[in-house]
Motif scaffolding. Structure first.
Motif, PDB file in Angstrom:
ATOM      1  N   LEU A 281     -13.216  17.947 -10.399  1.00 54.99           N
ATOM      2  CA  LEU A 281     -13.941  19.039  -9.747  1.00 54.99           C
ATOM      3  C   LEU A 281     -13.124  19.620  -8.595  1.00 54.99           C
ATOM      4  CD1 LEU A 281     -17.689  17.961  -9.422  1.00 54.99           C
ATOM      5  CD2 LEU A 281     -16.787  19.908 -10.697  1.00 54.99           C
ATOM      6  N   ASN A 282     -13.319  20.894  -8.345  1.00 52.61           N
ATOM      7  CA  ASN A 282     -12.629  21.565  -7.249  1.00 52.61           C
ATOM      8  C   ASN A 282     -13.411  21.350  -5.954  1.00 52.61           C
ATOM      9  OD1 ASN A 282     -10.820  23.193  -5.837  1.00 52.61           O
ATOM     10  ND2 ASN A 282     -11.975  25.058  -6.293  1.00 52.61           N
ATOM     11  N   ILE A 283     -13.364  20.112  -5.459  1.00 54.79           N
ATOM     12  CA  ILE A 283     -14.066  19.773  -4.223  1.00 54.79           C
ATOM     13  C   ILE A 283     -13.066  19.250  -3.204  1.00 54.79           C
ATOM     14  CG2 ILE A 283     -16.268  19.307  -5.350  1.00 54.79           C
ATOM     15  CD1 ILE A 283     -15.649  16.347  -5.265  1.00 54.79           C
ATOM     16  N   ASP A 284     -13.494  19.211  -1.955  1.00 57.52           N
ATOM     17  CA  ASP A 284     -12.630  18.764  -0.875  1.00 57.52           C
ATOM     18  C   ASP A 284     -12.255  17.293  -1.065  1.00 57.52           C
ATOM     19  OD1 ASP A 284     -11.649  19.463   2.017  1.00 57.52           O
ATOM     20  OD2 ASP A 284     -12.632  17.512   2.192  1.00 57.52           O
ATOM     21  N   LYS A 285     -11.062  16.932  -0.618  1.00 57.16           N
ATOM     22  CA  LYS A 285     -10.598  15.555  -0.802  1.00 57.16           C
ATOM     23  C   LYS A 285     -11.472  14.548  -0.052  1.00 57.16           C
ATOM     24  CE  LYS A 285      -7.081  15.764   2.881  1.00 57.16           C
ATOM     25  NZ  LYS A 285      -5.629  15.617   3.176  1.00 57.16           N
ATOM     26  N   ASP A 286     -12.065  14.966   1.070  1.00 54.05           N
ATOM     27  CA  ASP A 286     -12.961  14.058   1.790  1.00 54.05           C
ATOM     28  C   ASP A 286     -14.244  13.813   1.002  1.00 54.05           C
ATOM     29  OD1 ASP A 286     -11.286  13.663   4.009  1.00 54.05           O
ATOM     30  OD2 ASP A 286     -11.947  15.536   4.921  1.00 54.05           O
ATOM     31  N   GLU A 287     -14.682  14.816   0.252  1.00 56.24           N
ATOM     32  CA  GLU A 287     -15.846  14.639  -0.609  1.00 56.24           C
ATOM     33  C   GLU A 287     -15.514  13.696  -1.760  1.00 56.24           C
ATOM     34  OE1 GLU A 287     -16.590  18.766  -1.493  1.00 56.24           O
ATOM     35  OE2 GLU A 287     -18.215  18.871  -0.019  1.00 56.24           O
ATOM     36  N   GLN A 288     -14.292  13.801  -2.275  1.00 57.71           N
ATOM     37  CA  GLN A 288     -13.864  12.871  -3.320  1.00 57.71           C
ATOM     38  C   GLN A 288     -13.792  11.445  -2.781  1.00 57.71           C
ATOM     39  OE1 GLN A 288     -10.178  14.622  -4.829  1.00 57.71           O
ATOM     40  NE2 GLN A 288     -11.253  15.229  -6.678  1.00 57.71           N
ATOM     41  N   GLN A 289     -13.299  11.296  -1.566  1.00 56.75           N
ATOM     42  CA  GLN A 289     -13.234   9.966  -0.961  1.00 56.75           C
ATOM     43  C   GLN A 289     -14.637   9.390  -0.786  1.00 56.75           C
ATOM     44  OE1 GLN A 289     -10.562   8.079  -0.263  1.00 56.75           O
ATOM     45  NE2 GLN A 289     -11.783   6.425   0.612  1.00 56.75           N
TER      46      GLN A 289
ATOM     47  N   LEU B 210       0.816  -1.215   0.000  1.00 57.28           N
ATOM     48  CA  LEU B 210       0.000   0.000   0.000  1.00 57.28           C
ATOM     49  C   LEU B 210       0.851   1.267   0.000  1.00 57.28           C
ATOM     50  CD1 LEU B 210      -2.684  -1.037   2.654  1.00 57.28           C
ATOM     51  CD2 LEU B 210      -2.800  -1.296   0.169  1.00 57.28           C
ATOM     52  N   ILE B 211       0.378   2.256  -0.756  1.00 57.39           N
ATOM     53  CA  ILE B 211       0.976   3.589  -0.776  1.00 57.39           C
ATOM     54  C   ILE B 211      -0.027   4.568  -0.174  1.00 57.39           C
ATOM     55  CG2 ILE B 211       1.762   5.497  -2.237  1.00 57.39           C
ATOM     56  CD1 ILE B 211       3.769   3.322  -2.188  1.00 57.39           C
ATOM     57  N   PRO B 212       0.318   5.242   0.935  1.00 53.10           N
ATOM     58  CA  PRO B 212      -0.599   6.232   1.524  1.00 53.10           C
ATOM     59  C   PRO B 212      -0.505   7.569   0.791  1.00 53.10           C
ATOM     60  CG  PRO B 212       1.372   6.027   2.878  1.00 53.10           C
ATOM     61  CD  PRO B 212       1.531   5.044   1.753  1.00 53.10           C
ATOM     62  N   LEU B 213      -1.653   8.165   0.520  1.00 53.81           N
ATOM     63  CA  LEU B 213      -1.703   9.460  -0.159  1.00 53.81           C
ATOM     64  C   LEU B 213      -2.096  10.551   0.826  1.00 53.81           C
ATOM     65  CD1 LEU B 213      -3.532   8.851  -3.568  1.00 53.81           C
ATOM     66  CD2 LEU B 213      -1.097   9.197  -3.187  1.00 53.81           C
ATOM     67  N   GLN B 214      -1.327  11.628   0.868  1.00 51.07           N
ATOM     68  CA  GLN B 214      -1.701  12.769   1.698  1.00 51.07           C
ATOM     69  C   GLN B 214      -2.627  13.713   0.947  1.00 51.07           C
ATOM     70  OE1 GLN B 214       1.921  14.545   3.172  1.00 51.07           O
ATOM     71  NE2 GLN B 214       1.906  13.235   4.983  1.00 51.07           N
ATOM     72  N   GLY B 215      -2.609  13.640  -0.368  1.00 46.63           N
ATOM     73  CA  GLY B 215      -3.470  14.494  -1.176  1.00 46.63           C
ATOM     74  C   GLY B 215      -4.809  13.851  -1.449  1.00 46.63           C
ATOM     75  N   ARG B 216      -5.340  14.109  -2.632  1.00 41.46           N
ATOM     76  CA  ARG B 216      -6.655  13.605  -3.010  1.00 41.46           C
ATOM     77  C   ARG B 216      -6.593  12.131  -3.405  1.00 41.46           C
ATOM     78  NH1 ARG B 216     -10.151  17.854  -4.958  1.00 41.46           N
ATOM     79  NH2 ARG B 216      -9.279  19.881  -4.435  1.00 41.46           N
ATOM     80  N   PRO B 217      -7.713  11.420  -3.265  1.00 43.30           N
ATOM     81  CA  PRO B 217      -7.738  10.030  -3.719  1.00 43.30           C
ATOM     82  C   PRO B 217      -7.655   9.962  -5.242  1.00 43.30           C
ATOM     83  CG  PRO B 217      -9.947  10.748  -3.118  1.00 43.30           C
ATOM     84  CD  PRO B 217      -9.018  11.853  -2.709  1.00 43.30           C
ATOM     85  N   ILE B 218      -7.217   8.821  -5.747  1.00 45.09           N
ATOM     86  CA  ILE B 218      -7.127   8.618  -7.191  1.00 45.09           C
ATOM     87  C   ILE B 218      -8.197   7.609  -7.595  1.00 45.09           C
ATOM     88  CG2 ILE B 218      -5.643   7.902  -9.094  1.00 45.09           C
ATOM     89  CD1 ILE B 218      -3.240   8.685  -7.445  1.00 45.09           C
ATOM     90  N   PHE B 219      -8.982   7.970  -8.599  1.00 45.89           N
ATOM     91  CA  PHE B 219     -10.102   7.133  -9.022  1.00 45.89           C
ATOM     92  C   PHE B 219      -9.652   6.084 -10.039  1.00 45.89           C
ATOM     93  CE2 PHE B 219     -12.177  10.767  -7.220  1.00 45.89           C
ATOM     94  CZ  PHE B 219     -13.376  10.284  -6.710  1.00 45.89           C
ATOM     95  N   PRO B 220     -10.433   5.008 -10.189  1.00 49.87           N
ATOM     96  CA  PRO B 220     -10.123   3.997 -11.212  1.00 49.87           C
ATOM     97  C   PRO B 220     -10.259   4.573 -12.617  1.00 49.87           C
ATOM     98  CG  PRO B 220     -11.674   3.139  -9.571  1.00 49.87           C
ATOM     99  CD  PRO B 220     -11.577   4.615  -9.340  1.00 49.87           C
ATOM    100  N   GLY B 221      -9.542   3.944 -13.552  1.00 45.29           N
ATOM    101  CA  GLY B 221      -9.661   4.325 -14.951  1.00 45.29           C
ATOM    102  C   GLY B 221      -8.819   5.510 -15.351  1.00 45.29           C
ATOM    103  N   ILE B 222      -7.778   5.809 -14.578  1.00 42.13           N
ATOM    104  CA  ILE B 222      -6.955   6.987 -14.848  1.00 42.13           C
ATOM    105  C   ILE B 222      -5.499   6.565 -15.048  1.00 42.13           C
ATOM    106  CG2 ILE B 222      -6.049   9.139 -13.861  1.00 42.13           C
ATOM    107  CD1 ILE B 222      -8.694   9.467 -12.402  1.00 42.13           C
ATOM    108  N   PHE B 223      -4.839   7.164 -16.013  1.00 45.86           N
ATOM    109  CA  PHE B 223      -3.399   6.995 -16.210  1.00 45.86           C
ATOM    110  C   PHE B 223      -2.738   8.285 -15.755  1.00 45.86           C
ATOM    111  CE2 PHE B 223       0.353   5.149 -17.951  1.00 45.86           C
ATOM    112  CZ  PHE B 223       1.091   6.187 -18.496  1.00 45.86           C
ATOM    113  N   THR B 224      -1.917   8.216 -14.723  1.00 45.50           N
ATOM    114  CA  THR B 224      -1.406   9.441 -14.118  1.00 45.50           C
ATOM    115  C   THR B 224      -0.004   9.252 -13.556  1.00 45.50           C
ATOM    116  OG1 THR B 224      -1.896  11.142 -12.439  1.00 45.50           O
ATOM    117  CG2 THR B 224      -2.428   8.867 -11.876  1.00 45.50           C
ATOM    118  N   PRO B 225       0.789  10.319 -13.527  1.00 41.75           N
ATOM    119  CA  PRO B 225       2.085  10.241 -12.847  1.00 41.75           C
ATOM    120  C   PRO B 225       1.901  10.358 -11.338  1.00 41.75           C
ATOM    121  CG  PRO B 225       1.783  12.428 -13.767  1.00 41.75           C
ATOM    122  CD  PRO B 225       0.600  11.612 -14.207  1.00 41.75           C
TER     123      PRO B 225
END
Length: 285
Positions: free
Chosen positions: A216-224, A57-72
């Motif tokens: 969207l410019n929403i809070d990371k907890d809302e994204q989670q 597991l890798i812990p993220l301090q920022g926003r969660p990452i959703f499925p279906g995305i290719f990202t650095p």
């Protein structure tokens, strides 16, 4: 003996850390030669393939990452670097989980239970010892049992499928999401034309909701919260609420900007008028 953590509902195995590492692979073991090649690219595989039931597991301090995305993904922590190296030397899979807090040395209790499994496609070693990795995110998962509760964290997981609801309402929600998001993107320069095209070309309602929630410019907890929603219809309805909030924010922002522009223009007119009157008075002596 197994004990259950009441804070996060994650079962923790009572065996020692060495046993946990043996189950998930030698996290600090010898690196395989395949991991030494930073130019090595892995094939992006579909999400319906067989996925590992145990993940580093890798812990993220920022926003969660959703499925279906290719990202650095930038990796700076030495613990996370070891996890990436170990995963890359193996099957290439890693679990991405958002932190509940800003813990400097996070443990399993600091992670949200629902995260996203990703496959490391490419790894670039940086001069400062960190890593820049490119990942393809595949599917939601839930942590079922901690195999190693501190860094490097590892867990047994179960994968989560969307709860489909192919109804007229879902089709209507899909159209509403795309239409409302187009309005937001047209009034926000941060949304590129590429983002708009990507949104239109997504053919699955749940993925459309995920994509919009991710930009969207929403809070990371809302994204989670969106990430943890398995029912597609409920997820779309929640994202639509966030879009409406974004639209209202943009309207207020535009109103404030217009009022500010009018005030500046008025001050400029008054200034030029005063200067003109001053010049006339000087001419008249």
């Amino acid at each position: 003996m197994t004990r259950k953590n009441t804070d996060t509902n994650i079962e923790t195995d009572g065996r020692n850390a060495q046993d946990s590492r043996n189950e998930t692979g030698a996290v600090y073991g010898e690196e395989k030669s395949a991991a030494d090649s930073t130019a090595d690219k892995r094939e992006i595989l579909p999400a319906d393939q067989t996925l590992p039931v145990k993940l580093l597991l890798i812990p993220l301090q920022g926003r969660p990452i959703f499925p279906g995305i290719f990202t650095p993904l930038m990796i700076n922590s030495s613990d996370d670097t070891k996890v990436i190296e170990e995963a890359y030397a193996g099957d290439g899979y890693v679990g991405i989980c958002m932190l509940r807090n800003d813990a400097e040395n996070p443990s399993m209790n600091d992670l949200h239970e629902v995260g996203t499994v990703a496959r490391i496609i490419k790894k670039i070693n940086l001069p400062d010892g960190g890593l820049n990795v490119f990942i393809s995110t595949l599917k939601r998962f839930r942590i079922r049992k901690a195999l190693h509760s501190t860094a490097p964290m590892a867990a047994a997981v179960e994968y989560l499928d969307d709860e489909e609801d192919d109804t007229f309402e879902v089709k209507a929600l899909t159209r509403a999401l795309i239409s409302e998001m187009k309005e937001v993107s047209e009034n926000n320069p941060l949304f590129s034309e590429e983002m708009r095209l990507n949104m239109v070309n997504i053919d699955h309602p749940g993925k459309i909701a995920d994509f919009i929630a991710s930009i969207l410019n929403i809070d990371k907890d809302e994204q989670q919260k969106v990430l943890e929603m398995l029912n597609v219809r409920q997820r779309m309805e929640q994202v639509l609420v966030y879009i409406k909030k974004e639209q209202e924010l943009l309207r207020v922002q535009k109103k404030i900007q217009n009022e500010l522009n009018e005030k500046v223009e008025k001050n400029q007119r008054e200034y030029f008028l005063r200067e003109e009157m001053k010049s006339i008075q000087e001419e008249l002596g």
